[in-house]
Write an enzyme that holds these catalytic residues in place. Structure first.
Site, mmCIF file in Angstrom:
data_model
loop_
_atom_site.group_PDB
_atom_site.id
_atom_site.type_symbol
_atom_site.label_atom_id
_atom_site.label_comp_id
_atom_site.label_asym_id
_atom_site.label_seq_id
_atom_site.Cartn_x
_atom_site.Cartn_y
_atom_site.Cartn_z
ATOM 1 N N ALA A 258 -100.437 16.679 39.659
ATOM 2 C CA ALA A 258 -100.373 18.050 39.144
ATOM 3 C C ALA A 258 -101.401 18.170 38.022
ATOM 4 C CB ALA A 258 -98.974 18.318 38.612
ATOM 5 N N GLY B 24 -98.186 14.400 42.072
ATOM 6 C CA GLY B 24 -98.200 15.527 42.998
ATOM 7 C C GLY B 24 -99.188 15.316 44.133
ATOM 8 N N GLU C 195 -97.439 13.345 46.586
ATOM 9 C CA GLU C 195 -96.390 14.193 47.169
ATOM 10 C C GLU C 195 -96.983 15.141 48.212
ATOM 11 O OE1 GLU C 195 -95.003 15.199 43.171
ATOM 12 O OE2 GLU C 195 -92.997 14.629 43.823
ATOM 13 N N GLU D 45 -95.540 9.665 37.346
ATOM 14 C CA GLU D 45 -94.976 10.696 36.463
ATOM 15 C C GLU D 45 -94.187 10.119 35.301
ATOM 16 O OE1 GLU D 45 -95.061 10.828 39.724
ATOM 17 O OE2 GLU D 45 -95.475 12.867 40.430
HETATM 18 N N1 3HC Z 1 -104.371 16.770 35.170
HETATM 19 C C1 3HC Z 1 -105.363 17.220 34.373
HETATM 20 N N2 3HC Z 1 -106.396 16.459 33.981
HETATM 21 C C2 3HC Z 1 -106.426 15.183 34.413
HETATM 22 C C3 3HC Z 1 -105.433 14.657 35.240
HETATM 23 C C4 3HC Z 1 -104.358 15.507 35.627
HETATM 24 N N3 3HC Z 1 -103.372 15.074 36.438
HETATM 25 N N4 3HC Z 1 -105.723 13.367 35.508
HETATM 26 C C5 3HC Z 1 -106.875 13.106 34.868
HETATM 27 N N5 3HC Z 1 -107.303 14.205 34.207
HETATM 28 C C6 3HC Z 1 -108.535 14.334 33.423
HETATM 29 C C7 3HC Z 1 -108.522 13.436 32.199
HETATM 30 O O1 3HC Z 1 -107.893 14.066 31.120
HETATM 31 C C8 3HC Z 1 -110.008 13.219 31.977
HETATM 32 O O2 3HC Z 1 -110.501 14.365 31.327
HETATM 33 P P1 3HC Z 1 -111.709 14.243 30.284
HETATM 34 O O3 3HC Z 1 -112.847 13.666 31.066
HETATM 35 O O4 3HC Z 1 -111.899 15.623 29.825
HETATM 36 O O5 3HC Z 1 -111.209 13.307 29.226
HETATM 37 C C9 3HC Z 1 -110.578 13.203 33.391
HETATM 38 O O6 3HC Z 1 -109.593 13.827 34.211
HETATM 39 C C10 3HC Z 1 -110.860 11.834 33.935
HETATM 40 O O7 3HC Z 1 -109.697 11.044 33.772
HETATM 41 P P2 3HC Z 1 -109.773 9.497 33.366
HETATM 42 O O8 3HC Z 1 -110.660 9.324 32.202
HETATM 43 O O9 3HC Z 1 -108.373 9.018 33.272
HETATM 44 O O10 3HC Z 1 -110.506 8.907 34.647
HETATM 45 P P3 3HC Z 1 -110.287 7.523 35.387
HETATM 46 O O11 3HC Z 1 -111.258 7.499 36.494
HETATM 47 O O12 3HC Z 1 -110.237 6.409 34.414
HETATM 48 O O13 3HC Z 1 -108.817 7.589 36.019
HETATM 49 C C11 3HC Z 1 -106.985 8.556 37.214
HETATM 50 C C12 3HC Z 1 -108.532 8.490 37.024
HETATM 51 C C13 3HC Z 1 -106.471 7.195 37.734
HETATM 52 C C14 3HC Z 1 -106.718 9.607 38.241
HETATM 53 C C15 3HC Z 1 -106.326 8.874 35.858
HETATM 54 O O14 3HC Z 1 -106.955 10.008 35.306
HETATM 55 C C16 3HC Z 1 -104.858 9.166 35.926
HETATM 56 O O15 3HC Z 1 -104.061 8.257 35.975
HETATM 57 N N6 3HC Z 1 -104.489 10.466 35.896
HETATM 58 C C17 3HC Z 1 -103.150 10.909 35.750
HETATM 59 C C18 3HC Z 1 -102.393 10.785 37.029
HETATM 60 C C19 3HC Z 1 -101.004 11.324 36.853
HETATM 61 O O16 3HC Z 1 -100.311 11.039 35.906
HETATM 62 N N7 3HC Z 1 -100.569 12.126 37.810
HETATM 63 C C20 3HC Z 1 -99.257 12.690 37.776
HETATM 64 C C21 3HC Z 1 -99.307 14.000 37.096
HETATM 65 S S1 3HC Z 1 -97.697 14.730 36.923
HETATM 66 C C22 3HC Z 1 -97.326 15.298 38.461
HETATM 67 O O17 3HC Z 1 -98.089 15.118 39.367
HETATM 68 C C23 3HC Z 1 -96.052 16.048 38.598
HETATM 69 C C24 3HC Z 1 -95.693 16.268 40.040
HETATM 70 O O18 3HC Z 1 -94.760 15.319 40.430
HETATM 71 C C25 3HC Z 1 -95.111 17.634 40.226
#
Ligand code: 3HC
Ligand code: NAI
Length: 700
Positions: free
Chosen positions: A62, A101, A104, A124
């Site tokens: 998400a 997400g 998912e 998450e």
């Molecule tokens: N939403 C918004 N921005 C995000 C994001 C997300 N889910 N994931 C990453 N970003 C942004 C980061 O803030 C960063 O922004 P910046 O360059 O402005 O600082 C940019 O994307 C790049 O991220 P990373 O520096 O972390 O890049 P990496 O290549 O090292 O890692 C990744 C990539 C493995 C995808 C890592 O970003 C990550 O783990 N992201 C989060 C994944 C996550 O937690 N997903 C679950 C979200 S909650 C959800 O999905 C709820 C659902 O169940 C309804």
């Protein structure tokens, strides 16, 4: 259709392609784009649909930046429901990572294929959330409850091959993913493969071992440290077994919303962005050149040097470990080998992995052997003269352009840099113990450190798995400087009326991994004792060290001697309160004329945590830290401050800076200004209704 998503048809296979850099997060535009494409595909001549992504990864979740804002249509559940109910099979084509997400979305598809290097996961929980779009209901329907529990509660992604073994991925694609996915889709159509909807699978409750959920809940709550998401995940998994899917999804949604609006998740989302922000150095453009790092060297193979060498080897970077003589070198290498073998025993590495990593670590006793290193990290004893001597030698030996780093905890990086004729190449790299485990790397910028050196070290830190935060030069840098007040107050609380157990359990309930008194026992009370002996100064307040000194002088050094503030069970290492220590504490209090009193948990927390906040504010004011959120990163990743509290500065914002400031004034009135002089910045923010977060938002 939204620009973030395109749709085309190739060989009667519809191709939905998401293109929303950097990580294809499910923003409103992406959700809308997918929904439109799925609807379109229902009516056109496509026979199946492939969902793939452009750029470095499949959908990474998400869009976290939308959390906490009013919801925008269409919601993710609407999109997933349209996908799952599609009359034509939809196939997810995964590269990079399908997370949260994003995974998912893939689970709402009828089939999933992936390249071998892909990973899938539901992280998450690391944001204080649970998978809110069916993850808790769909994963157990394919992989079983136990595997779903492990995956969702840990939040750790798994590799494509393992996901295939678990049934979460159907096909591994060699070669070009999109081409492979289209041909896989064609095969499915040609063979008349059914529309496989995970929702149609039921879990037979009889397959769940009795008491599973009770045990699971106990396990997660024992390790919660203030987090609540794990507990709610167990509830969702229970719902997956006991309720029909639509009711299960509803339950999951309710609990997701509860978490989304919880302070714990707000704190953890703060840390997610703070971590990424901390890697950015103000005033240094993204395009700052970086030096190549292909070969590292470490001077000193003790506790820290060995751990740092492991970090490089783990990242595949060859590293030379330099020691004073063969004996010290052997000792250092043996410890590294032993550490790796423990990891093998825990099943986290194979012998073959260890062999590969050990082959990257070479020993040396001669400076000529490190002349080619691109980065040298000094980790010898904490002695300025010794460090200067070593840097002078490095200056003589190392090739031009090599980065010369020191792992000093307290020494002046500028004084060390001045021992060389190239201070622009000198930088502090302050790792935390155990260096191969702790995530934090404080990068210390000297007065003359070159920009490209900083940029290179930040990048190298990330490459070796660290979370980096920048600090200026001062005694103890950000982390250890702040810690002084925390430790001091814990000690004074003992004299004023607390037992060690009271101080520790209160802070552990607050979420610290280990209370400060027990931490002293773990680190060894003799270490601080020796340091105090060597730099005893006129006017030092003896009270904060009185009990510790007394313990050391009676042979109680902490865990290593089986007794310190506590006694330790020789087998389990469990700590036990010791009435003898309570007597010592009373006697010391009496010596100083301190009248002991009942002390509340709220006071214990304020007395120990507010010095962190106050010193943090001074550190910000002096420009030692770039942002309040960097300080939070230092504390969460370097000092096990509870992530569910978001770090000391975020916590102070949550409490309200006025309230923190007033309490500090109250402590100043009671205990004197030597330890409780409020930072000007804190005063200003408190008086103007400001917060550290506002300060971080201001343009540089
Ligand atoms: N939403 C918004 N921005 C995000 C994001 C997300 N889910 N994931 C990453 N970003 C942004 C980061 O803030 C960063 O922004 P910046 O360059 O402005 O600082 C940019 O994307 C790049 O991220 P990373 O520096 O972390 O890049 P990496 O290549 O090292 O890692 C990744 C990539 C493995 C995808 C890592 O970003 C990550 O783990 N992201 C989060 C994944 C996550 O937690 N997903 C679950 C979200 S909650 C959800 O999905 C709820 C659902 O169940 C309804
Ligand atoms: P240590 O005592 O475990 O190891 C120091 C090693 O340096 C020894 O193996 C010694 O033989 C070697 N050494 C001494 N002089 C040398 C020389 N001239 N050339 C090559 N090797 C030499 O010390 P530790 O704990 O690893 O600390 C090292 C540095 O890291 C210190 O500056 C310390 O302040 C810092 N540090 C320590 C942390 C800790 O928790 N131990 C945490 C963060 C930083």
């Amino acid at each position: 259709m939204s620009h973030a998503v395109s749709y085309s048809i190739r060989d009667k296979i519809g191709v939905i392609s998401v293109d929303s850099p950097p990580v294809n997060a499910l923003s409103q535009r992406v959700r809308e784009g997918i929904l439109d494409a799925v609807r379109k595909a229902q009516k056109d001549k496509s026979e199946a649909v492939v969902l793939c992504c452009k750029g470095r990864t499949f959908i990474a979740g998400a869009d976290i930046t939308e959390f906490g804002k009013p919801p925008l249509e269409p919601g993710l559940s609407e999109v997933l429901s349209a996908m799952e109910n599609s009359s034509k099979p939809i196939i997810a084509a995964i590269h990079g990572a399908a997370l949260g997400g994003g995974f998912e979305v893939a689970l709402a598809c009828h089939y999933r294929c992936a390249v071998a290097g892909a990973r899938v996961g539901l992280p998450e929980v690391k944001l204080g959330l649970l998978p809110g779009a069916g993850g808790t209901q769909r994963v157990p329907r394919i992989a079983g409850i136990r595997a779903a529990f492990d995956m969702i509660v840990s939040g750790n992604p798994i590799a494509a091959a393992k996901a295939r073994d678990m049934g979460l991925v159907n096909e591994i694609i060699d070669g070009d993913l999109v081409e492979g996915a289209i041909s896989y889709a064609r095969d499915l159509v040609d063979s008349g493969a059914p529309l496989k909807r995970i929702r149609d699978v039921n879990i037979d409750p009889a397959t769940i071992e009795p008491g599973f959920f009770e045990q699971a809940r106990k396990r997660v709550n024992a390790r919660a440290r203030g987090q609540i998401a794990q507990d709610r995940i167990v509830s969702c998994l229970e719902a997956a077994v006991n309720l029909p899917i639509d009711k299960g999804l509803k339950r999951e949604r309710e609990l997701f919303i509860e978490l989304l609006t919880s302070p714990e998740s707000a704190a953890m989302r703060h840390i997610f962005f703070a971590e990424r922000q901390a890697a950015k150095i103000k005033g240094l453009p993204r395009e700052t050149p970086v030096r190549e790092i292909n070969q590292a060297a470490i001077i000193g193979g003790g506790t820290m040097g060995g751990g740092i060498a492991m970090c490089f080897a783990n990242a595949g970077i060859p590293v030379v470990l330099l020691e004073v003589n063969d004996e010290a070198l052997d000792r250092g290498l043996k410890i590294i080998r032993k550490n790796y073998s423990i990891t093998v025993k825990r099943g986290k590495l194979t012998e073959a992995d260890v062999k590969k990593r050990m082959a990257l670590i070479t020993g040396a006793t001669n400076y000529a052997d490190i002349a080619d290193a691109d980065i040298v990290i000094e980790a010898v004893f904490e002695n300025l003269d010794l460090k200067k001597e070593i840097f002078a030698k490095l200056d003589e030996t190392c090739k031009a352009g090599a980065i010369l780093a020191t792992n000093t905890s307290y020494q002046d990086v500028d004084a060390i840099a001045a021992a060389t004729a190239r201070p622009e190449d000198v930088v502090g790299t302050h790792f935390f113990s155990p260096a191969n485990v702790m995530k934090l790397l404080e990068v210390v910028r000297g007065a003359k450190t070159a920009d490209d050196v900083l940029a290179t070290v930040m990048l190298t830190g990330k490459r070796i798995g660290k979370v980096c935060a920048l600090s200026g030069v001062c005694y103890g840098f950000i982390g250890n400087r702040m810690l002084t007040g925390y430790g001091r107050e814990a000690q004074l609380l003992l004299l004023e009326g607390c037992t060690p157990q009271q101080v520790d359990s209160t802070l552990e309930k607050f979420g610290m991994a280990m209370g400060p008194v027990a931490m002293g026992d773990l680190a060894g009370l003799d270490v601080g004792y020796k340091a105090r002996q060597s730099r005893k100064a006129e006017g030092d307040d003896p009270r904060p060290y009185a009990v510790s000194t007394r313990l050391v002088e009676s042979g109680r050094f902490g865990q290593k001697t089986g007794a310190g503030y506590y006694r330790y069970d020789s087998e389990t290492r469990a700590r036990v309160s010791d009435p003898e220590v309570e007597v010592m504490i009373r006697e010391e209090a009496e010596k100083f004329g301190i009248e002991r009193r009942e002390i509340s948990e709220a006071e214990i927390i304020a007395r120990c945590i507010y010095p962190l906040v106050n010193e943090g504010a001074k550190i910000l004011e002096e420009g030692i830290a770039q942002r309040a959120s960097d300080i939070d990163v230092v504390y969460v990743f370097g000092y096990a401050f509870p992530v569910a509290k978001g770090g000391p500065m975020f916590y102070a914002d949550q409490v309200g800076l006025k309230s923190v400031y007033d309490k500090i004034l109250e402590f100043r009135n009671r205990h004197g200004e030597q330890n409780w002089e409020p930072a000007n910045l804190l005063k200003q923010l408190a008086e103007n209704g400001g917060s550290f977060a506002d300060l971080d938002q201001r343009p540089a």
